[in-house]
Design a protein around this motif. Structure first.
Motif, PDB file in Angstrom:
ATOM      1  N   LEU A 332      31.330  -4.579   2.611  1.00  0.00           N
ATOM      2  CA  LEU A 332      31.725  -3.199   2.364  1.00  0.00           C
ATOM      3  C   LEU A 332      31.606  -2.373   3.642  1.00  0.00           C
ATOM      4  CD1 LEU A 332      29.890  -2.574  -1.052  1.00  0.00           C
ATOM      5  CD2 LEU A 332      32.265  -3.324  -0.692  1.00  0.00           C
ATOM      6  N   GLY A 333      30.547  -2.624   4.415  1.00  0.00           N
ATOM      7  CA  GLY A 333      30.377  -1.922   5.671  1.00  0.00           C
ATOM      8  C   GLY A 333      31.422  -2.304   6.696  1.00  0.00           C
ATOM      9  N   VAL A 334      31.686  -3.595   6.809  1.00  0.00           N
ATOM     10  CA  VAL A 334      32.715  -4.063   7.748  1.00  0.00           C
ATOM     11  C   VAL A 334      34.068  -3.478   7.371  1.00  0.00           C
ATOM     12  CG1 VAL A 334      33.931  -6.083   8.641  1.00  0.00           C
ATOM     13  CG2 VAL A 334      31.454  -6.183   8.283  1.00  0.00           C
ATOM     14  N   ASP A 335      34.399  -3.521   6.066  1.00  0.00           N
ATOM     15  CA  ASP A 335      35.701  -3.024   5.625  1.00  0.00           C
ATOM     16  C   ASP A 335      35.838  -1.517   5.834  1.00  0.00           C
ATOM     17  OD1 ASP A 335      36.338  -5.585   4.901  1.00  0.00           O
ATOM     18  OD2 ASP A 335      36.034  -5.287   2.745  1.00  0.00           O
ATOM     19  N   MET A 336      34.761  -0.765   5.569  1.00  0.00           N
ATOM     20  CA  MET A 336      34.840   0.685   5.771  1.00  0.00           C
ATOM     21  C   MET A 336      35.044   1.014   7.234  1.00  0.00           C
ATOM     22  SD  MET A 336      32.165   3.759   4.718  1.00  0.00           S
ATOM     23  CE  MET A 336      32.330   3.495   2.951  1.00  0.00           C
ATOM     24  N   LEU A 337      34.298   0.351   8.107  1.00  0.00           N
ATOM     25  CA  LEU A 337      34.473   0.575   9.540  1.00  0.00           C
ATOM     26  C   LEU A 337      35.904   0.278   9.977  1.00  0.00           C
ATOM     27  CD1 LEU A 337      31.313  -0.910  11.291  1.00  0.00           C
ATOM     28  CD2 LEU A 337      32.112   1.448  11.441  1.00  0.00           C
ATOM     29  N   TYR A 338      36.426  -0.839   9.504  1.00  0.00           N
ATOM     30  CA  TYR A 338      37.756  -1.259   9.939  1.00  0.00           C
ATOM     31  C   TYR A 338      38.828  -0.332   9.378  1.00  0.00           C
ATOM     32  CZ  TYR A 338      41.564  -4.353  11.282  1.00  0.00           C
ATOM     33  OH  TYR A 338      42.696  -4.888  11.843  1.00  0.00           O
ATOM     34  N   ARG A 339      38.707   0.014   8.114  1.00  0.00           N
ATOM     35  CA  ARG A 339      39.702   0.876   7.471  1.00  0.00           C
ATOM     36  C   ARG A 339      39.712   2.265   8.112  1.00  0.00           C
ATOM     37  NH1 ARG A 339      37.537   0.820   2.897  1.00  0.00           N
ATOM     38  NH2 ARG A 339      36.562   2.885   2.956  1.00  0.00           N
ATOM     39  N   ALA A 340      38.529   2.777   8.458  1.00  0.00           N
ATOM     40  CA  ALA A 340      38.412   4.134   8.992  1.00  0.00           C
ATOM     41  C   ALA A 340      38.172   4.120  10.496  1.00  0.00           C
ATOM     42  CB  ALA A 340      37.284   4.866   8.277  1.00  0.00           C
ATOM     43  N   ARG A 341      38.613   3.061  11.175  1.00  0.00           N
ATOM     44  CA  ARG A 341      38.278   2.894  12.594  1.00  0.00           C
ATOM     45  C   ARG A 341      38.842   4.001  13.476  1.00  0.00           C
ATOM     46  NH1 ARG A 341      41.963  -0.675  10.866  1.00  0.00           N
ATOM     47  NH2 ARG A 341      43.877  -1.088  12.024  1.00  0.00           N
ATOM     48  N   SER A 342      39.938   4.659  13.036  1.00  0.00           N
ATOM     49  CA  SER A 342      40.526   5.736  13.830  1.00  0.00           C
ATOM     50  C   SER A 342      40.231   7.112  13.250  1.00  0.00           C
ATOM     51  CB  SER A 342      42.045   5.536  13.928  1.00  0.00           C
ATOM     52  OG  SER A 342      42.354   4.285  14.531  1.00  0.00           O
ATOM     53  N   LYS A 343      39.469   7.151  12.160  1.00  0.00           N
ATOM     54  CA  LYS A 343      39.233   8.400  11.447  1.00  0.00           C
ATOM     55  C   LYS A 343      38.010   9.143  11.954  1.00  0.00           C
ATOM     56  CE  LYS A 343      38.921  10.051   6.646  1.00  0.00           C
ATOM     57  NZ  LYS A 343      38.905   9.612   5.222  1.00  0.00           N
ATOM     58  N   TYR A 344      37.026   8.411  12.466  1.00  0.00           N
ATOM     59  CA  TYR A 344      35.770   9.003  12.917  1.00  0.00           C
ATOM     60  C   TYR A 344      35.500   8.566  14.361  1.00  0.00           C
ATOM     61  CZ  TYR A 344      35.095   9.565   7.875  1.00  0.00           C
ATOM     62  OH  TYR A 344      35.256   9.892   6.549  1.00  0.00           O
ATOM     63  N   PRO A 345      34.769   9.372  15.124  1.00  0.00           N
ATOM     64  CA  PRO A 345      34.470   9.014  16.523  1.00  0.00           C
ATOM     65  C   PRO A 345      33.304   8.037  16.616  1.00  0.00           C
ATOM     66  CG  PRO A 345      33.549  11.163  16.040  1.00  0.00           C
ATOM     67  CD  PRO A 345      34.289  10.739  14.797  1.00  0.00           C
ATOM     68  N   TRP A 346      33.481   6.852  15.998  1.00  0.00           N
ATOM     69  CA  TRP A 346      32.389   5.877  15.897  1.00  0.00           C
ATOM     70  C   TRP A 346      31.755   5.562  17.245  1.00  0.00           C
ATOM     71  CZ3 TRP A 346      31.307   5.133  10.908  1.00  0.00           C
ATOM     72  CH2 TRP A 346      32.334   5.143   9.959  1.00  0.00           C
TER      73      TRP A 346
END
Length: 385
Positions: A332-346
Motif C-alpha cells: 500500500l505504501g509503495v503503491d501510494m508513493l508511485y501513484r502520487a509520485r508527482s503530486k507531492y514534493p517527496w
C-alpha cells in the motif's frame, strides 16, 4: 575478478559515534541476495535508540538504518520472486522492511492482522548484531544481505522499475502512516471528508499529511516546529494550516489555536507522530467528543507524563495504538508513493548525506536538531535518483 570488500557502519551503544568497518563480500547461497543500497533514511526510531530510549536489550554493536531501498547485486537461483509474487532479477529495485513477522508464532498464526506483534520477528537495523556473519544487517552500509533459509521471516518487495530509490526509501515510513489511518477506518472512526490533525512535523508527520489526504481527509492541520524546514514543507504537502509550537508555547495555547482553525467542536481524528509523551493529553483536547485519537509516535519509550483518564471517558473517544505494519500493508505504501509520485514534493523531504563516518554522524545530528525533515544516507549517488 575479485569482488570488493564492503563498508558498513556500526554503533557501540547510545551516544556513540559511528564506526565504519570493512567486511568481505559474502557468499550468496540459493535463497539469498545481496542488495546494493541506493538510499536509507534516518528514522526517529534510530534517533531514540541512539538516545537510549529503546525499551528492550539491543545487540550492540550493530548497524542502524531500516528505511532501505536498493538494487539486487547478486542473488541465488532459488530467489525468483518477492513477497507478493513479483519476479526478481539482478538489477531489480527492491526494499526490505525492518520488521518481518515469522509466520509461525501465536500472533502470526491466530491473529495475522496483528502479525506486527510477532513474537520472533526478523528485525533489520535493530536486532541483528554486527557479530552475526556476514555482518550486513542494516541500511547504513553499502550493501545489506538477506537469506530466506537463515531467516525465514525475511521479506523483500520489488519496487517499480522507474521509481527512484530515494523515493522508494520512503515506502516503509509511509506504510506506517497508512496503517495508522486504517486503524481508524476499521474502527469506524475515519471517513471521507473528515478533519484530521497531525501532531508532529517530522518525517512521519509530513508523510501522514499526505497519507490522510490520499485516504480521503477533507482538511488536514499540522502541529509542530520549526517553521523551516518542517512546517513550511507540511503546507507544501497540503496541510491547510500549521500551528507552530515555538509560537504557541503552552498546551492550552496550542489547543486553542487548533480549535480555532478546525472550528466547531474539534477534529474528527488526531494522530500523534511527534514522539513526545506530552502530545497525548493535548491531542485529546483537540478532538471533538466521540472522535478518535491514534497514537503512532511513541514507538520508543521516551518517558511518562501525567494525565487524566477522566477526559478519555468524558469525551467518549476512541484511542487506538498503531505499531508498524504487517506484510500485506507494505505494498500500500509503495503503491501510494508511485501513484502520487508527482503530486507531492517527496524528494524535497530528504537532505542527503554521503556514506562516510562524518556523513552518517551529521545525518543523525541534523535529524536530532530538526535541521532536516528526513536525513537520508546515500552510499552510491549514481543509484539514488
Amino acid at each position: 575478478m575479485p569482488k570488493p570488500n564492503i563498508r558498513v557502519a556500526t554503533f557501540a551503544g547510545p551516544g556513540a559515534e559511528p564506526v565504519i568497518t570493512t567486511v568481505l563480500w559474502p557468499d550468496v547461497p540459493a535463497n539469498a541476495a545481496l542488495i546494493k543500497i541506493g538510499a536509507c533514511g534516518v528514522c526517529g526510531t534510530d534517533q531514540h535508540i541512539l538516545q537510549g530510549h529503546w525499551p528492550k536489550p539491543l545487540p550492540w554493536p550493530f548497524t542502524l538504518g531500516h528505511e532501505i531501498a536498493g538494487v539486487i547485486a547478486e542473488k541465488g537461483d532459488s530467489l525468483t520472486e518477492d513477497f507478493m509474487g513479483k519476479p526478481l532479477a539482478l538489477g531489480s529495485k527492491v526494499m526490505i522492511p525492518p520488521l518481518m513477522p515469522c509466520g509461525r508464532c501465536y500472533y502470526c498464526v491466530h491473529y495475522p492482522e496483528n502479525a506486527n506483534k510477532c513474537l520472533t520477528p526478523v528485525y533489520y537495523g535493530r536486532y541483528l548484531g554486527f557479530d552475526k556473519p556476514p555482518h550486513l544487517w542494516g541500511g547504513w552500509a553499502e550493501y545489506v544481505y538477506i537469506d530466506l533459509d537463515m531467516l525465514p521471516g525475511t521479506k523483500i518487495y520489488k519496487l517499480p522499475d522507474d521509481m527512484s530509490l530515494r523515493l522508494g526509501s520512503l515506502s516503509e515510513p509511509l506504510t506506517s502512516c497508512i496503517r495508522a489511518l486504517n486503524r481508524a477506518v476499521r474502527a469506524g472512526c475515519f471517513k471521507w471528508g473528515d478533519t484530521v490533525v497531525i501532531q508532529g512535523s517530522g518525517p512521519i508527520g509530513i508523510l501522514a499529511v499526505a497519507a490522510a489526504q490520499e485516504m480521503g481527509a477533507g482538511r488536514v492541520i499540522c502541529v509542530g516546529a520549526p517553521e523551516r524546514p518542517r512546517l513550511a514543507l507540511a503546507r507544501r504537502f497540503g496541510a491547510e494550516a500549521t500551528v507552530d509550537i515555538d509560537e504557541y508555547r503552552t498546551p492550552q495555547g496550542r489547543i486553542d489555536a487548533v480549535r480555532a482553525l478546525v472550528g466547531g467542536f474539534g477534529a474528527d481524528v488526531v494522530i500523534d507522530c511527534s514522539g513526545h509523551p506530552s502530545a497525548g493529553p493535548e491531542g485529546v483536547e483537540m478532538l471533538r467528543d466521540g472522535g478518535a485519537y491514534v497514537e503512532m509516535g511513541q514507538f520508543t519509550d521516551a518517558g511518562k507524563i501525567e494525565t487524566s483518564w477522566h477526559r478519555f471517558c468524558a469525551k467518549d473517544i476512541t484511542i487506538l495504538g498503531s505499531w508498524a505494519f504487517t506484510g500485506n500493508d507494505l505494498p500500500l505504501g509503495v503503491d501510494m508513493l508511485y501513484r502520487a509520485r508527482s503530486k507531492y514534493p517527496w524528494l524535497d523531504m530528504q537532505s542527503v548525506y554521503p556514506f562516510t563516518t562524518e556523513g552518517v554522524a551529521q545525518a543523525v545530528a541534523d535529524a536530532m536538531a530538526m535541521r532536516t525533515v528526513k536525513s537520508t544516507v546515500i552510499p552510491f549517488p549514481e543509484l539514488a535518483d
